[in-house]
Design an enzyme around this catalytic site. Structure first.
Site, mmCIF file in Angstrom:
data_model
loop_
_atom_site.group_PDB
_atom_site.id
_atom_site.type_symbol
_atom_site.label_atom_id
_atom_site.label_comp_id
_atom_site.label_asym_id
_atom_site.label_seq_id
_atom_site.Cartn_x
_atom_site.Cartn_y
_atom_site.Cartn_z
ATOM 1 N N TYR A 128 2.362 48.996 120.581
ATOM 2 C CA TYR A 128 3.085 48.968 121.851
ATOM 3 C C TYR A 128 2.362 48.056 122.849
ATOM 4 O O TYR A 128 2.987 47.290 123.572
ATOM 5 C CB TYR A 128 3.228 50.378 122.445
ATOM 6 C CG TYR A 128 4.165 50.375 123.631
ATOM 7 C CD1 TYR A 128 5.535 50.565 123.453
ATOM 8 C CD2 TYR A 128 3.695 50.128 124.919
ATOM 9 C CE1 TYR A 128 6.406 50.513 124.522
ATOM 10 C CE2 TYR A 128 4.559 50.076 126.000
ATOM 11 C CZ TYR A 128 5.917 50.269 125.797
ATOM 12 O OH TYR A 128 6.784 50.206 126.856
ATOM 13 N N LYS A 131 15.680 27.625 121.635
ATOM 14 C CA LYS A 131 16.072 26.220 121.447
ATOM 15 C C LYS A 131 14.892 25.456 120.846
ATOM 16 O O LYS A 131 14.625 25.560 119.663
ATOM 17 C CB LYS A 131 16.506 25.610 122.780
ATOM 18 C CG LYS A 131 17.906 26.049 123.231
ATOM 19 C CD LYS A 131 17.907 27.382 123.891
ATOM 20 C CE LYS A 131 19.196 27.692 124.631
ATOM 21 N NZ LYS A 131 19.203 29.078 125.128
ATOM 22 N N PHE A 176 22.630 25.250 135.413
ATOM 23 C CA PHE A 176 22.957 25.891 134.144
ATOM 24 C C PHE A 176 23.494 27.281 134.484
ATOM 25 O O PHE A 176 23.038 27.914 135.432
ATOM 26 C CB PHE A 176 21.772 25.965 133.172
ATOM 27 C CG PHE A 176 22.239 26.500 131.855
ATOM 28 C CD1 PHE A 176 23.043 25.716 131.042
ATOM 29 C CD2 PHE A 176 21.982 27.798 131.470
ATOM 30 C CE1 PHE A 176 23.579 26.223 129.866
ATOM 31 C CE2 PHE A 176 22.513 28.311 130.300
ATOM 32 C CZ PHE A 176 23.311 27.524 129.489
ATOM 33 N N THR A 177 24.477 27.733 133.683
ATOM 34 C CA THR A 177 25.226 28.946 134.043
ATOM 35 C C THR A 177 24.330 30.145 134.365
ATOM 36 O O THR A 177 24.428 30.730 135.444
ATOM 37 C CB THR A 177 26.199 29.319 132.907
ATOM 38 O OG1 THR A 177 25.477 29.316 131.674
ATOM 39 C CG2 THR A 177 27.345 28.338 132.824
ATOM 40 N N ASP A 203 12.550 24.397 134.077
ATOM 41 C CA ASP A 203 13.228 25.047 132.952
ATOM 42 C C ASP A 203 12.828 24.237 131.718
ATOM 43 O O ASP A 203 13.324 23.134 131.488
ATOM 44 C CB ASP A 203 14.745 25.018 133.160
ATOM 45 C CG ASP A 203 15.493 25.700 132.019
ATOM 46 O OD1 ASP A 203 14.920 25.834 130.921
ATOM 47 O OD2 ASP A 203 16.663 26.077 132.209
ATOM 48 N N ARG A 235 32.633 23.381 127.963
ATOM 49 C CA ARG A 235 31.708 23.204 129.083
ATOM 50 C C ARG A 235 32.480 22.472 130.173
ATOM 51 O O ARG A 235 32.285 21.296 130.416
ATOM 52 C CB ARG A 235 30.469 22.405 128.675
ATOM 53 C CG ARG A 235 29.609 23.052 127.614
ATOM 54 C CD ARG A 235 28.634 24.091 128.128
ATOM 55 N NE ARG A 235 29.211 25.383 128.453
ATOM 56 C CZ ARG A 235 28.490 26.460 128.782
ATOM 57 N NH1 ARG A 235 27.177 26.402 128.832
ATOM 58 N NH2 ARG A 235 29.062 27.585 129.065
ATOM 59 N N PHE A 257 33.552 32.547 130.984
ATOM 60 C CA PHE A 257 33.844 31.791 129.757
ATOM 61 C C PHE A 257 33.532 32.563 128.485
ATOM 62 O O PHE A 257 34.124 32.330 127.445
ATOM 63 C CB PHE A 257 33.073 30.462 129.761
ATOM 64 C CG PHE A 257 31.593 30.643 129.955
ATOM 65 C CD1 PHE A 257 31.048 30.677 131.229
ATOM 66 C CD2 PHE A 257 30.751 30.790 128.867
ATOM 67 C CE1 PHE A 257 29.684 30.872 131.417
ATOM 68 C CE2 PHE A 257 29.389 30.966 129.033
ATOM 69 C CZ PHE A 257 28.857 31.014 130.318
HETATM 70 C C1 P71 Z 1 23.271 27.178 125.264
HETATM 71 C C2 P71 Z 1 22.514 28.301 125.867
HETATM 72 C C3 P71 Z 1 22.933 29.706 125.567
HETATM 73 C C4 P71 Z 1 24.099 30.015 126.429
HETATM 74 C C5 P71 Z 1 23.892 30.570 127.666
HETATM 75 C C6 P71 Z 1 24.966 30.783 128.508
HETATM 76 C C7 P71 Z 1 26.224 30.407 128.102
HETATM 77 C C8 P71 Z 1 26.434 29.881 126.872
HETATM 78 C C9 P71 Z 1 25.367 29.677 126.029
HETATM 79 C C10 P71 Z 1 20.765 28.763 127.415
HETATM 80 C C11 P71 Z 1 19.889 28.277 128.410
HETATM 81 C C12 P71 Z 1 19.750 26.869 128.656
HETATM 82 C C13 P71 Z 1 18.930 26.422 129.665
HETATM 83 C C14 P71 Z 1 18.779 24.981 129.953
HETATM 84 C C15 P71 Z 1 18.351 28.665 130.204
HETATM 85 C C16 P71 Z 1 19.157 29.162 129.211
HETATM 86 C C17 P71 Z 1 19.243 30.640 129.026
HETATM 87 N N1 P71 Z 1 21.580 27.973 126.743
HETATM 88 N N2 P71 Z 1 18.254 27.320 130.415
HETATM 89 O O1 P71 Z 1 23.056 26.038 125.689
HETATM 90 O O2 P71 Z 1 20.406 25.966 127.917
HETATM 91 O O3 P71 Z 1 18.518 31.013 127.920
HETATM 92 O O4 P71 Z 1 20.233 31.907 126.331
HETATM 93 O O5 P71 Z 1 17.804 32.382 126.020
HETATM 94 O O6 P71 Z 1 19.036 33.452 127.852
HETATM 95 O O7 P71 Z 1 24.062 27.439 124.346
HETATM 96 P P1 P71 Z 1 18.923 32.258 126.980
#
Ligand code: P71
Length: 532
Positions: free
Chosen positions: A147, A333, A199-200, A290, A457, A524
């Site tokens: 833990y 990523k 970013f969303t 980021d 997108r 979305f």
């Molecule tokens: C991508 C994602 C995942 C995603 C997130 C929201 C809607 C659709 C798909 C996530 C990112 C990203 C950047 C630049 C932070 C996050 C969040 N991308 N910054 O592109 O691209 O990270 O998904 O691990 O929570 O499909 P998280």
């Protein structure tokens, strides 16, 4: 196919990149194919990227017209290949058009609502969809599931310190967990958070913490056709105007993303981050990064920026991060894992606050919502991700798909970025007004044609204006073909390209969609649509 069109004529267009002293000494000359470029700087004319010297074009032209050429030969360069071989395979389901019609209706024409079993080639996202190496899988067996104080946390901490260079590390279950914590700690309600496009999840967490997001990316980023080597750059004038208007105390921090996802995976130059560092320092404003696709950003700096051609990806990454005060990461990523993230800061006081908050929302500060084995896979993944040959082949594969589509005159975002090809849905379907969801429509049509899953997108992703309640109408209306890391082959890319072409050839018959169910947050993901 016209072979001549495969040989880019340099000097088609020239652009002068802005954003920093080093950039200003260079002029980029883009090829007629919009993919290849040469950089001429003031001291010497230098060809970089995949621009080719004249004699190699001549040699290719001397081949018989019937000679089958590899894509590398067609572009007069040596082909790349993956620095790994395949040890385990996962069978894919190949469905009929009838099955796909049914599945798409059931999913309300939203690719997020499809079952993965109904998908053939899954280009929804590159997030958590990569293939781990045998070393990472071996690391999973060494998970210390204590833990508190798991040894795998200390491996992760060392990897982040070594490759990203920050002092203090807090693990989180994924990127948005880190965004949540940093937004809560660093934003006072009513403060502005300028960033290079949004970013969303990043913007949502900033807004939930009471922040006001302001886009300060260069204008070029909002135009899918403008060629610029660093379309992710911050426009320093826009930022300075905001600081002067609102006062430095009303800026929570500047939020910079390495390779800007929503702009098409476009990079930020080292010159720009250096200038930004100077500007923010002068005003006493913090700079947060980021770092989700920062390794990919380092590749573009190595390829395009003066003085970085001989530096390793690892060196460039360290230098870039060194200009920021803190970073958050979705390790799903760049870092080649299926789950994981972290927050890293240099300020001890801020670290104490974050370390305290993580136990409320994620888990103890040595696991942050992850298993020990996940932390180990991440530590190993970080080291693998910064290898030059890895990142060359990763971006090489994305470019390969871009090269095919561009050669066929299919409208995509240029230049091709790091993690995906973005189809320009407005140009694809000029007959559809944006409210008919052209990018969502294109994602649906692609799925129907071949079982390929992509992601909208555009207007659906952009949500509504908090004050007026009207839809946001983003300039970019894109359908993203996101390439998972180390998963698909060049033959898969051929199938994808041919499917996009088939949908393009039928574009006149498409009438668009209407939204019939709209969730409140990040609509979305779960919105439903019907055909018009
Ligand atoms: C991508 C994602 C995942 C995603 C997130 C929201 C809607 C659709 C798909 C996530 C990112 C990203 C950047 C630049 C932070 C996050 C969040 N991308 N910054 O592109 O691209 O990270 O998904 O691990 O929570 O499909 P998280």
């Amino acid at each position: 196919m016209c072979r001549r069109s495969l040989f880019p004529q340099l000097l088609k267009r020239t652009i002068k990149p802005n954003g920093g002293a080093a950039d200003r000494r260079s002029i980029f000359l883009w090829g007629q194919d919009d993919l290849h470029f040469a950089r001429v700087n003031v001291e010497q004319a230098a060809y970089i990227g995949s621009a080719q010297p004249a004699d190699s074009i001549r040699r290719s032209n001397e081949m018989s017209p019937n000679t089958l050429l590899t894509i590398g030969q067609q572009f007069s360069r040596r082909s790349w290949a993956e620095p790994w071989k395949i040890k385990m395979v996962e069978p894919l389901h190949m469905s009929s058009r009838e099955e796909r019609e049914k599945a798409l209706h059931k999913a309300g024409f939203n690719t997020f609502l499809l079952r993965s079993d109904d998908v053939y080639i899954d280009l929804l996202t590159d997030s958590g969809t990569g293939a781990m190496s045998d070393r990472q899988w071996a690391g999973m067996m060494l998970g210390d599931e204590a833990y508190a104080g798991s040894r795998n946390f200390y491996h992760l901490e060392s990897a982040v310190q070594k490759f990203y260079g920050y002092k203090y590390i807090v693990p989180t279950h994924q990127g948005r967990g880190a965004e949540h914590l940093i937004s809560k700690v660093a934003i006072k309600p009513g403060q502005y958070v300028p960033g290079n496009m949004y970013f969303t999840t990043t913007r949502l967490h900033q807004e939930l913490a009471g922040g006001i997001f302001v886009d300060v990316i260069i204008d070029e980023a909002h135009d899918p056709q403008i060629l610029h080597p660093f379309k992710g750059n911050i426009d320093l004038d826009k930022l300075e105007t905001l600081i002067k208007r609102e006062g430095a105390d009303n800026i929570a921090y500047v939020s910079v993303a390495g390779t800007v996802n929503m702009a098409g995976g476009q990079p930020v130059s080292m010159a720009n981050i250096k200038d930004l560092r100077d500007l923010t320092k002068r005003h006493g404003i913090k700079l947060f990064l980021d770092a989700t696709r920062m390794v990919e950003n380092a590749f573009f700096i190595q390829e395009r920026e003066d003085g970085y051609a001989d530096k390793s990806i690892a060196e460039i990454l360290r230098e870039f991060c060194g200009y920021s005060d803190a970073a958050w990461m979705s390790a799903k990523k760049d870092s080649l894992v299926n789950i994981g993230g972290w927050l890293a800061v240099n300020d001890e006081e801020m670290f104490e606050e974050l370390r305290n908050l993580v136990v409320v929302y994620e888990g103890l500060h040595t696991y942050g919502g992850l298993a020990g084995r996940d932390l180990e896979a991440m530590a190993i993944g970080i080291a693998e991700s910064v290898q030059d040959e890895h990142i060359q082949s990763r971006i090489g594969q994305v470019r390969y798909l871009g090269e095919l589509l561009t050669t066929w005159n299919i409208p995509i975002v240029h230049p091709v970025g790091g993690h995906a090809i973005f189809l320009d849905a407005k140009a694809f379907y000029p007959q559809l007004e944006q409210i008919k969801f052209p990018a969502q429509t294109l994602a649906a049509e692609l799925y129907l044609d071949s079982g390929i899953r992509s992601m909208e997108r555009g207007i659906a992703s952009a949500g509504r204006n908090a004050e007026t309640g009207d839809h946001n109408y983003p300039k970019l209306e894109l359908t993203r073909l996101t390439i998972p890391r180390r998963v698909y082959t060049q033959a898969h890319m051929d199938v994808v390209a041919e499917s996009v072409r088939a949908v393009y050839e039928n574009r006149d018959q498409t009438r668009g969609l209407k939204m019939v169910h709209e969730p409140k947050y990040l609509r979305f993901f779960q919105a439903r649509f019907e055909r018009l």
